[in-house]
Design a protein around this motif. Structure first.
Motif, mmCIF file in Angstrom:
data_model
loop_
_atom_site.group_PDB
_atom_site.id
_atom_site.type_symbol
_atom_site.label_atom_id
_atom_site.label_comp_id
_atom_site.label_asym_id
_atom_site.label_seq_id
_atom_site.Cartn_x
_atom_site.Cartn_y
_atom_site.Cartn_z
ATOM 1 N N LEU A 80 -16.370 62.322 -13.603
ATOM 2 C CA LEU A 80 -16.106 61.017 -14.222
ATOM 3 C C LEU A 80 -14.806 60.375 -13.749
ATOM 4 N N PHE A 81 -13.771 61.188 -13.538
ATOM 5 C CA PHE A 81 -12.460 60.617 -13.270
ATOM 6 C C PHE A 81 -11.974 60.799 -11.840
ATOM 7 N N LEU A 82 -12.689 61.590 -11.022
ATOM 8 C CA LEU A 82 -12.286 61.752 -9.633
ATOM 9 C C LEU A 82 -13.360 61.286 -8.654
ATOM 10 N N PHE A 83 -14.538 61.879 -8.759
ATOM 11 C CA PHE A 83 -15.573 61.609 -7.763
ATOM 12 C C PHE A 83 -16.166 60.211 -7.901
ATOM 13 N N LEU A 84 -16.572 59.814 -9.087
ATOM 14 C CA LEU A 84 -17.199 58.497 -9.252
ATOM 15 C C LEU A 84 -16.246 57.347 -8.888
ATOM 16 N N PRO A 85 -14.985 57.365 -9.364
ATOM 17 C CA PRO A 85 -14.073 56.279 -8.939
ATOM 18 C C PRO A 85 -13.818 56.273 -7.429
ATOM 19 N N SER A 86 -13.715 57.464 -6.823
ATOM 20 C CA SER A 86 -13.482 57.528 -5.375
ATOM 21 C C SER A 86 -14.674 56.970 -4.608
ATOM 22 N N ILE A 87 -15.871 57.329 -5.037
ATOM 23 C CA ILE A 87 -17.072 56.815 -4.367
ATOM 24 C C ILE A 87 -17.168 55.307 -4.539
ATOM 25 N N ARG A 88 -16.843 54.825 -5.741
ATOM 26 C CA ARG A 88 -16.891 53.368 -6.002
ATOM 27 C C ARG A 88 -15.898 52.614 -5.120
ATOM 28 N N LEU A 89 -14.698 53.156 -4.974
ATOM 29 C CA LEU A 89 -13.702 52.516 -4.106
ATOM 30 C C LEU A 89 -14.139 52.535 -2.649
ATOM 31 N N PHE A 90 -14.712 53.647 -2.212
ATOM 32 C CA PHE A 90 -15.158 53.751 -0.821
ATOM 33 C C PHE A 90 -16.264 52.745 -0.530
ATOM 34 N N ILE A 91 -17.247 52.670 -1.428
ATOM 35 C CA ILE A 91 -18.351 51.720 -1.231
ATOM 36 C C ILE A 91 -17.835 50.282 -1.320
ATOM 37 N N GLY A 92 -16.932 50.017 -2.277
ATOM 38 C CA GLY A 92 -16.391 48.669 -2.449
ATOM 39 C C GLY A 92 -15.566 48.197 -1.264
ATOM 40 N N SER A 93 -14.977 49.132 -0.518
ATOM 41 C CA SER A 93 -14.180 48.722 0.634
ATOM 42 C C SER A 93 -15.035 48.207 1.781
ATOM 43 N N PHE A 94 -16.324 48.504 1.750
ATOM 44 C CA PHE A 94 -17.225 48.034 2.808
ATOM 45 C C PHE A 94 -18.215 46.989 2.316
ATOM 46 N N THR A 95 -17.984 46.414 1.146
ATOM 47 C CA THR A 95 -18.896 45.396 0.622
ATOM 48 C C THR A 95 -18.123 44.156 0.192
ATOM 49 N N THR A 96 -18.822 43.032 0.201
ATOM 50 C CA THR A 96 -18.248 41.778 -0.283
ATOM 51 C C THR A 96 -18.464 41.696 -1.791
ATOM 52 N N GLU A 97 -17.993 40.595 -2.387
ATOM 53 C CA GLU A 97 -18.205 40.399 -3.828
ATOM 54 C C GLU A 97 -19.687 40.259 -4.162
ATOM 55 N N ASP A 98 -20.487 39.794 -3.193
ATOM 56 C CA ASP A 98 -21.926 39.660 -3.401
ATOM 57 C C ASP A 98 -22.680 40.963 -3.168
ATOM 58 N N GLY A 99 -21.992 41.988 -2.650
ATOM 59 C CA GLY A 99 -22.639 43.263 -2.392
ATOM 60 C C GLY A 99 -23.116 43.445 -0.975
ATOM 61 N N ALA A 100 -22.810 42.508 -0.083
ATOM 62 C CA ALA A 100 -23.231 42.612 1.315
ATOM 63 C C ALA A 100 -22.245 43.481 2.091
ATOM 64 N N PHE A 101 -22.729 44.133 3.135
ATOM 65 C CA PHE A 101 -21.885 44.985 3.970
ATOM 66 C C PHE A 101 -20.908 44.130 4.784
ATOM 67 N N THR A 102 -19.653 44.609 4.877
ATOM 68 C CA THR A 102 -18.635 43.899 5.656
ATOM 69 C C THR A 102 -17.552 44.868 6.124
ATOM 70 N N LEU A 103 -16.926 44.527 7.234
ATOM 71 C CA LEU A 103 -15.758 45.261 7.728
ATOM 72 C C LEU A 103 -14.481 44.427 7.593
ATOM 73 N N GLU A 104 -14.606 43.270 6.964
ATOM 74 C CA GLU A 104 -13.468 42.353 6.816
ATOM 75 C C GLU A 104 -12.343 42.987 5.981
ATOM 76 N N ASN A 105 -12.715 43.743 4.955
ATOM 77 C CA ASN A 105 -11.693 44.390 4.119
ATOM 78 C C ASN A 105 -10.865 45.385 4.928
ATOM 79 N N ILE A 106 -11.513 46.120 5.805
ATOM 80 C CA ILE A 106 -10.795 47.083 6.638
ATOM 81 C C ILE A 106 -9.922 46.350 7.653
ATOM 82 N N LYS A 107 -10.438 45.263 8.192
ATOM 83 C CA LYS A 107 -9.677 44.475 9.166
ATOM 84 C C LYS A 107 -8.402 43.924 8.552
ATOM 85 N N GLU A 108 -8.464 43.503 7.295
ATOM 86 C CA GLU A 108 -7.290 42.926 6.633
ATOM 87 C C GLU A 108 -6.185 43.951 6.424
ATOM 88 N N LEU A 109 -6.533 45.235 6.402
ATOM 89 C CA LEU A 109 -5.502 46.264 6.271
ATOM 90 C C LEU A 109 -4.516 46.224 7.424
#
Length: 199
Positions: free
Chosen positions: A33-62
């Protein structure tokens, strides 16, 4: 009178049973609940837009946003300075109470303090320093009201490079003391004398 051997029981408990895992369930539940699920959510969210589409823009902005790059550089600088400073000062303090000529009574007090301070990290450490040396911290207010010294007007800032370095050193020096003291205690006297002779 002959002694009779007691029969040895051939009963063996089952190697795997559901009851053996019951004590681990709370830990596993907490980890999921407090380690794996939040980590997976952050990992998936880093490759998706607000609409849920796949993107690499978030990584590029780093690597293109200046404030992110500045944060990386500041973190690396603080890590390097505090690791080096904590290692040097922690070693010197540990050396002074184990091999040096300081009174032995200081050893137990320093080891006890180091044990507490080395575990005093994260949110508690940040809160303690803000409550002590923040803009409205106890030491800051006492210095300003009683002695007329405004450390922030003199250039000190707890959230600056040197302020954060001071905060990190507060637990890294004691941590180094705890790590090095047993090693110094384990050094043979002959080795130390040979090292001193060799310069």
């Amino acid at each position: 009178m002959a002694e009779t051997a007691l029969p040895v029981s051939k009963f063996k408990p089952p190697r795997s049973s559901y009851m053996n895992w019951i004590g681990v369930v709370p830990f596993l539940l907490f980890a999921v609940l407090f380690l794996f699920l939040p980590s997976i959510r952050l990992f998936i969210g880093s490759f998706t837009t607000e609409d849920g589409a796949f993107t690499l823009e978030n990584i590029k902005e780093l690597f293109t946003q200046k404030y992110i790059l500045d944060s990386y550089i500041l973190s690396i600088k603080i890590s390097a300075v505090t690791a080096l400073g904590g290692g040097i000062f922690g070693f010197l303090l540990a050396y002074s109470v184990t091999v040096g000529g300081l009174p032995k009574s200081l050893r137990s007090a320093m080891i006890t303090f180091s044990g507490v301070a080395s575990n005093f990290a994260g949110v508690p450490l940040a809160f303690a320093f803000l409550a002590t040396l923040g803009r409205l911290g106890l030491v800051t207010v006492v210095l300003r009201e009683w002695f007329g010294v405004n450390i922030y007007a003199l250039g000190f800032n707890l959230l600056s490079f040197w302020g954060l370095t001071l905060t990190y050193l507060f637990f890294q020096i004691p941590l180094m003391i705890l790590i090095v003291t047993p090693a110094l205690d384990g050094l043979r006297r002959e080795w130390r004398e040979a090292a001193q002779i060799l310069g």
